[in-house]
Design a protein around this motif. Structure first.
Motif, mmCIF file in Angstrom:
data_model
loop_
_atom_site.group_PDB
_atom_site.id
_atom_site.type_symbol
_atom_site.label_atom_id
_atom_site.label_comp_id
_atom_site.label_asym_id
_atom_site.label_seq_id
_atom_site.Cartn_x
_atom_site.Cartn_y
_atom_site.Cartn_z
ATOM 1 N N ARG A 59 -5.838 -30.886 39.839
ATOM 2 C CA ARG A 59 -6.566 -31.565 40.823
ATOM 3 C C ARG A 59 -7.971 -32.445 39.711
ATOM 4 O O ARG A 59 -7.756 -33.905 40.224
ATOM 5 N N ARG A 60 -8.159 -32.094 38.934
ATOM 6 C CA ARG A 60 -8.379 -33.050 37.780
ATOM 7 C C ARG A 60 -7.798 -34.435 36.728
ATOM 8 O O ARG A 60 -7.954 -35.365 36.600
ATOM 9 N N LYS A 79 -7.977 -42.910 39.565
ATOM 10 C CA LYS A 79 -8.558 -43.939 38.420
ATOM 11 C C LYS A 79 -8.418 -44.154 38.035
ATOM 12 O O LYS A 79 -8.881 -45.993 37.667
ATOM 13 N N ASN A 105 -7.371 -36.735 40.253
ATOM 14 C CA ASN A 105 -7.994 -37.808 39.912
ATOM 15 C C ASN A 105 -8.227 -38.256 38.759
ATOM 16 O O ASN A 105 -8.705 -39.900 38.388
#
Length: 93
Positions: free
Chosen positions: A20-21, A28, A24
């Protein structure tokens, strides 16, 4: 719950959090490129496996270490130590 089952669940949660990170972070980076025109080169390596995001697909991108060292102004290079924030300590600028 057995220790082995608990370790398996913890490992699965850790892998899912990393996934997930990573998504993300790449999202970004893409936002920085799309909304602000920033050129982005991002590489993530975990256990010998790479994931990369390039905002440009040109041969001169990303710049080499030598090109960075001769650019003006000199780039701000960050390391994990720059983000080790203790109570009341604002290191990242």
């Amino acid at each position: 719950m057995s220790k082995q089952l608990q370790n398996k669940k913890t490992r699965k949660n850790t892998q899912e959090n990393f996934r997930r990170r990573k998504i993300n972070l790449i999202s970004k980076a893409d936002d920085l490129h799309r909304f602000f025109g920033a050129d982005i080169f991002l590489v993530i390596r975990k256990r010998g496996r790479y994931c990369a995001y390039y905002s440009r697909e040109e041969l001169d991108w990303p710049p080499t270490k030598e090109q960075l060292e001769h650019s003006h102004p000199l780039p701000k290079i960050r390391t994990p130590a720059d983000f080790d924030v203790t109570k009341g300590d604002d290191k990242v600028a």
